[in-house]
Design a protein around this motif. Structure first.
Motif, PDB file in Angstrom:
ATOM      1  N   GLU A  50      -3.171 101.578  97.477  1.00 49.95           N
ATOM      2  CA  GLU A  50      -2.992 100.827  98.317  1.00 49.95           C
ATOM      3  C   GLU A  50      -1.335 100.998  98.560  1.00 49.95           C
ATOM      4  OE1 GLU A  50      -4.770  98.850 100.131  1.00 49.95           O
ATOM      5  OE2 GLU A  50      -6.675  98.744  98.877  1.00 49.95           O
ATOM      6  N   GLN A  51      -0.593 101.413  97.629  1.00 48.03           N
ATOM      7  CA  GLN A  51       0.720 101.338  97.678  1.00 48.03           C
ATOM      8  C   GLN A  51       1.448 102.473  98.531  1.00 48.03           C
ATOM      9  OE1 GLN A  51       2.621 100.382  93.708  1.00 48.03           O
ATOM     10  NE2 GLN A  51       0.774 100.611  92.777  1.00 48.03           N
ATOM     11  N   TYR A  52       0.701 103.545  98.629  1.00 46.43           N
ATOM     12  CA  TYR A  52       1.139 104.533  99.122  1.00 46.43           C
ATOM     13  C   TYR A  52       1.277 104.634 100.748  1.00 46.43           C
ATOM     14  CZ  TYR A  52       1.121 106.013  94.242  1.00 46.43           C
ATOM     15  OH  TYR A  52       1.394 106.108  92.821  1.00 46.43           O
ATOM     16  N   PRO A  53       2.264 105.336 101.224  1.00 42.38           N
ATOM     17  CA  PRO A  53       2.406 105.644 102.614  1.00 42.38           C
ATOM     18  C   PRO A  53       1.347 106.828 103.093  1.00 42.38           C
ATOM     19  CG  PRO A  53       4.478 105.478 101.887  1.00 42.38           C
ATOM     20  CD  PRO A  53       3.649 105.579 100.682  1.00 42.38           C
ATOM     21  N   GLU A  54       0.839 106.645 104.366  1.00 37.93           N
ATOM     22  CA  GLU A  54       0.006 107.619 104.594  1.00 37.93           C
ATOM     23  C   GLU A  54       0.692 109.153 104.499  1.00 37.93           C
ATOM     24  OE1 GLU A  54      -2.627 107.179 108.242  1.00 37.93           O
ATOM     25  OE2 GLU A  54      -1.566 108.632 108.937  1.00 37.93           O
ATOM     26  N   GLY A  55      -0.262 110.101 104.191  1.00 35.30           N
ATOM     27  CA  GLY A  55       0.553 111.206 103.945  1.00 35.30           C
ATOM     28  C   GLY A  55      -0.521 112.182 103.038  1.00 35.30           C
ATOM     29  N   LYS A  56       0.156 113.410 102.674  1.00 36.68           N
ATOM     30  CA  LYS A  56      -0.604 114.573 101.765  1.00 36.68           C
ATOM     31  C   LYS A  56       0.226 114.704 100.465  1.00 36.68           C
ATOM     32  CE  LYS A  56      -1.078 118.639 103.127  1.00 36.68           C
ATOM     33  NZ  LYS A  56      -1.452 119.807 103.660  1.00 36.68           N
ATOM     34  N   TYR A  57      -0.185 114.268  99.360  1.00 34.28           N
ATOM     35  CA  TYR A  57       0.489 114.501  98.264  1.00 34.28           C
ATOM     36  C   TYR A  57      -0.142 115.578  97.178  1.00 34.28           C
ATOM     37  CZ  TYR A  57       1.898 109.543  99.383  1.00 34.28           C
ATOM     38  OH  TYR A  57       2.407 108.638 100.088  1.00 34.28           O
ATOM     39  N   ASP A  58       1.072 116.207  96.736  1.00 40.62           N
ATOM     40  CA  ASP A  58       0.560 117.315  95.754  1.00 40.62           C
ATOM     41  C   ASP A  58       0.746 116.640  94.415  1.00 40.62           C
ATOM     42  OD1 ASP A  58       0.217 119.286  97.664  1.00 40.62           O
ATOM     43  OD2 ASP A  58       2.470 119.431  97.617  1.00 40.62           O
ATOM     44  N   GLY A  59       0.243 117.160  93.405  1.00 38.80           N
ATOM     45  CA  GLY A  59       0.161 116.474  92.171  1.00 38.80           C
ATOM     46  C   GLY A  59      -0.858 117.026  91.262  1.00 38.80           C
ATOM     47  N   GLU A  60      -1.005 116.351  89.910  1.00 40.61           N
ATOM     48  CA  GLU A  60      -1.959 116.550  88.868  1.00 40.61           C
ATOM     49  C   GLU A  60      -2.408 115.037  88.896  1.00 40.61           C
ATOM     50  OE1 GLU A  60      -0.388 118.186  85.192  1.00 40.61           O
ATOM     51  OE2 GLU A  60      -0.515 120.203  85.855  1.00 40.61           O
ATOM     52  N   PHE A  61      -4.052 115.587  88.529  1.00 43.98           N
ATOM     53  CA  PHE A  61      -4.820 114.036  88.579  1.00 43.98           C
ATOM     54  C   PHE A  61      -5.641 114.178  87.523  1.00 43.98           C
ATOM     55  CE2 PHE A  61      -3.677 115.403  92.860  1.00 43.98           C
ATOM     56  CZ  PHE A  61      -3.093 114.345  93.668  1.00 43.98           C
ATOM     57  N   VAL A  62      -5.538 112.767  86.803  1.00 42.41           N
ATOM     58  CA  VAL A  62      -6.503 112.702  85.631  1.00 42.41           C
ATOM     59  C   VAL A  62      -7.686 111.915  86.052  1.00 42.41           C
ATOM     60  CG1 VAL A  62      -6.851 111.866  83.270  1.00 42.41           C
ATOM     61  CG2 VAL A  62      -4.622 112.651  83.938  1.00 42.41           C
TER      62      VAL A  62
END
Length: 221
Positions: A50-62
């Motif tokens: 809910e906090q994040y602006p619309e877009g595509k994020y790179d990262g690591e996910f648990v």
């Protein structure tokens, strides 16, 4: 028709790309995500999005939980595989392409509606009896307060003033500092209200640190 589930639990850390799309529903705007990883593609409906602006994020996910859901949508049945994220570390953001935006369904269900529909009915509140009046001795050296009765704790309530309303909204986070990290485990409606209020107060989200920072011009004010 109730959603059906087929779930397994096994925390795993994977690299991936998370596309976040803002949808405008009857409760107001809400965010949903699509996560593409080496082990598969998943829908993400976590409250943290809910906090994040619309877009595509790179990262690591648990990923802590994978859940296959089937529910009515647009006159038919929609099946999606959801991933619940224990945490994520984001390193970059780009705009969604047209294809990535179209990958989201026009019939996206607001997670708030799902959560409210899954909540059991609350039992009727039991009235709390009023405590007996405490008579104090006229002698200041004699304490006649019954054992176990102390000074009432301070209770924060909204009284119409902006400070009081914000204190009630943010609870233990109040008063707000220059940086604020929200708790996404609180109820989703309150979280959305906190996010909207932070924007009004001049805070902006740093998606890498996952905290809201007061803009420099307001820090100096």
């Amino acid at each position: 028709m109730e959603p059906t589930t087929d779930s397994w639990l096994s925390a795993v850390t994977v690299p991936g790309k998370l596309a976040v799309r803002k949808i405008h529903g009857r409760n107001g705007p809400f965010n949903v995500g699509n996560l593409v990883t080496p082990i598969g593609k998943f829908a993400v409906k976590d409250a943290a999005l809910e906090q994040y602006p619309e877009g595509k994020y790179d990262g690591e996910f648990v990923i802590s939980y994978i859940d296959a859901k089937a529910y009515p949508s647009g006159g038919g049945i929609r099946i999606e595989v959801r991933a619940t994220l224990d945490s994520m570390t984001l390193s970059g953001i780009d705009k969604l392409s047209k294809a990535e935006a179209r990958a989201f369904s026009n019939q996206e269900v607001d997670p708030l509606d799902e959560e409210l529909g899954a909540q059991p009915a609350k039992p009727a509140a039991t009235p709390v009896p009023e405590p007996a009046p405490i008579r104090a001795s006229k002698d200041p050296l004699i304490d006649t307060t019954p054992f176990g009765v102390g000074t009432p704790a301070a209770v924060v309530v909204a009284t119409g003033g902006p400070d009081s309303d914000d204190a009630a909204l943010f609870g233990l986070l109040w008063p707000l500092g220059e940086s604020v990290k929200l708790d996404s485990t609180i109820d989703r409606r309150t979280l959305r209200t906190q996010i909207a209020r932070l924007g009004q107060l001049g805070y902006a989200l740093d998606f890498k640190s996952q905290q809201w920072n007061l803009t420099p011009d307001l820090q100096a004010a």
